[in-house]
Design a protein around this motif. Structure first.
Motif, mmCIF file in Angstrom:
data_model
loop_
_atom_site.group_PDB
_atom_site.id
_atom_site.type_symbol
_atom_site.label_atom_id
_atom_site.label_comp_id
_atom_site.label_asym_id
_atom_site.label_seq_id
_atom_site.Cartn_x
_atom_site.Cartn_y
_atom_site.Cartn_z
ATOM 1 N N UNK A 24 0.834 -1.205 0.000
ATOM 2 C CA UNK A 24 0.000 0.000 0.000
ATOM 3 C C UNK A 24 0.872 1.261 0.000
ATOM 4 N N UNK A 25 1.951 1.256 0.769
ATOM 5 C CA UNK A 25 2.847 2.415 0.812
ATOM 6 C C UNK A 25 3.562 2.611 -0.522
ATOM 7 N N UNK A 26 4.006 1.510 -1.138
ATOM 8 C CA UNK A 26 4.710 1.614 -2.419
ATOM 9 C C UNK A 26 3.779 2.111 -3.523
ATOM 10 N N UNK A 27 2.549 1.637 -3.539
ATOM 11 C CA UNK A 27 1.581 2.087 -4.549
ATOM 12 C C UNK A 27 1.273 3.574 -4.343
ATOM 13 N N UNK A 28 1.078 3.982 -3.103
ATOM 14 C CA UNK A 28 0.796 5.399 -2.829
ATOM 15 C C UNK A 28 1.971 6.272 -3.259
ATOM 16 N N UNK A 29 3.195 5.829 -2.964
ATOM 17 C CA UNK A 29 4.373 6.601 -3.369
ATOM 18 C C UNK A 29 4.498 6.652 -4.886
ATOM 19 N N UNK A 30 4.273 5.518 -5.546
ATOM 20 C CA UNK A 30 4.357 5.475 -7.015
ATOM 21 C C UNK A 30 3.355 6.432 -7.639
ATOM 22 N N UNK A 126 1.623 -1.742 -14.874
ATOM 23 C CA UNK A 126 1.042 -0.510 -15.402
ATOM 24 C C UNK A 126 1.947 0.021 -16.505
ATOM 25 N N UNK A 127 1.347 0.360 -17.618
ATOM 26 C CA UNK A 127 2.109 0.814 -18.776
ATOM 27 C C UNK A 127 2.921 2.063 -18.532
ATOM 28 N N UNK A 128 2.509 2.893 -17.565
ATOM 29 C CA UNK A 128 3.243 4.122 -17.284
ATOM 30 C C UNK A 128 4.253 3.968 -16.142
ATOM 31 N N UNK A 129 4.438 2.741 -15.654
ATOM 32 C CA UNK A 129 5.385 2.485 -14.575
ATOM 33 C C UNK A 129 6.738 2.108 -15.194
ATOM 34 N N UNK A 130 7.419 3.123 -15.731
ATOM 35 C CA UNK A 130 8.668 2.897 -16.467
ATOM 36 C C UNK A 130 9.727 2.176 -15.651
ATOM 37 N N UNK A 135 12.813 -2.904 -14.930
ATOM 38 C CA UNK A 135 13.201 -4.016 -14.069
ATOM 39 C C UNK A 135 12.794 -5.346 -14.694
ATOM 40 N N UNK A 136 11.555 -5.449 -15.133
ATOM 41 C CA UNK A 136 11.052 -6.705 -15.683
ATOM 42 C C UNK A 136 11.751 -7.064 -16.991
ATOM 43 N N UNK A 137 11.952 -6.095 -17.847
ATOM 44 C CA UNK A 137 12.641 -6.377 -19.111
ATOM 45 C C UNK A 137 14.091 -6.800 -18.854
ATOM 46 N N UNK A 138 14.761 -6.151 -17.909
ATOM 47 C CA UNK A 138 16.129 -6.547 -17.564
ATOM 48 C C UNK A 138 16.158 -7.945 -16.954
ATOM 49 N N UNK A 139 15.059 -8.355 -16.331
ATOM 50 C CA UNK A 139 14.949 -9.674 -15.720
ATOM 51 C C UNK A 139 14.503 -10.759 -16.682
ATOM 52 N N UNK A 140 14.406 -10.418 -17.969
ATOM 53 C CA UNK A 140 14.077 -11.430 -18.974
ATOM 54 C C UNK A 140 12.616 -11.516 -19.368
ATOM 55 N N UNK A 158 0.054 -3.743 -19.074
ATOM 56 C CA UNK A 158 0.663 -4.628 -20.054
ATOM 57 C C UNK A 158 0.960 -5.988 -19.429
ATOM 58 N N UNK A 159 0.934 -7.001 -20.273
ATOM 59 C CA UNK A 159 1.231 -8.364 -19.849
ATOM 60 C C UNK A 159 2.644 -8.707 -20.323
ATOM 61 N N UNK A 160 3.442 -9.258 -19.415
ATOM 62 C CA UNK A 160 4.812 -9.700 -19.706
ATOM 63 C C UNK A 160 4.967 -11.152 -19.300
ATOM 64 N N UNK A 161 5.806 -11.884 -20.033
ATOM 65 C CA UNK A 161 6.068 -13.294 -19.729
ATOM 66 C C UNK A 161 7.565 -13.554 -19.780
#
Length: 163
Positions: A24-30, A126-130, A135-140, A158-161
């Motif tokens: 909840x704190x991380x989402x509010x900060x984001x 979230x598409x605007x969470x650059x 992080x996810x793209x760097x993680x494969x 967006x969906x990532x796999x």
């Protein structure tokens, strides 16, 4: 290669509320907004799903600096790959972001999902969470091209796999 000094360990049931508070704190900060009770409730529902991996990164002071929750295939969206575990939540305490905590949690979660017999992991971001997308793209993780409106915010998600 520089090794991470971040310690990651399995979470314990008594850390559920701590992780929900962190989420909840991380989402509010984001979002630059006050904490939303609906965010907490949605997180609580995700913790009720069958776990594949639930890991925490304790900080030097003993507080949880971050956590990741991966749930069983079928616990995300009905359009997610049927064989993919679902990376449901990943959060890092705002004051310790960009120090490798998220990267370590992500790597260990994907590893644990594979060890548990899930060759792929799916997530929604979230598409605007650059920062998270990087992080996810760097993680494969690779974008599938699928998008939908987030249930609470309506923001394009967006969906990532990986795998």
């Amino acid at each position: 290669m520089i090794e991470s000094s971040v310690v990651v360990r399995p979470a314990t049931p008594d850390e559920t509320d701590t992780c929900i508070d962190l989420w909840a704190a991380a989402v509010a900060a984001r979002d630059g907004a006050a904490e939303d009770p609906a965010v907490r409730e949605r997180a609580r529902q995700k913790f009720a799903a069958e776990h594949v991996a639930w890991l925490v990164a304790p900080g030097p002071d003993g507080a949880v600096d971050g956590f990741v929750l991966v749930t069983a295939p079928g616990t995300g969206r009905s359009t997610d790959p049927a064989d993919a575990a679902y990376l449901s939540l990943l959060a890092v305490r705002p004051g310790v972001q960009a120090r490798g905590v998220g990267r370590s949690l992500l790597s260990e979660a994907v590893h644990d999902a594979r060890v548990a017999g899930h060759p792929r992991v799916v997530l929604h971001v979230l598409g605007d969470n650059d920062r998270a997308v990087r992080l996810y793209e760097a993680g494969g993780f690779v974008a599938t091209g699928d998008e939908f409106a987030h249930a609470l915010s309506g923001v394009t998600t967006r969906v990532y796999v990986a795998g």
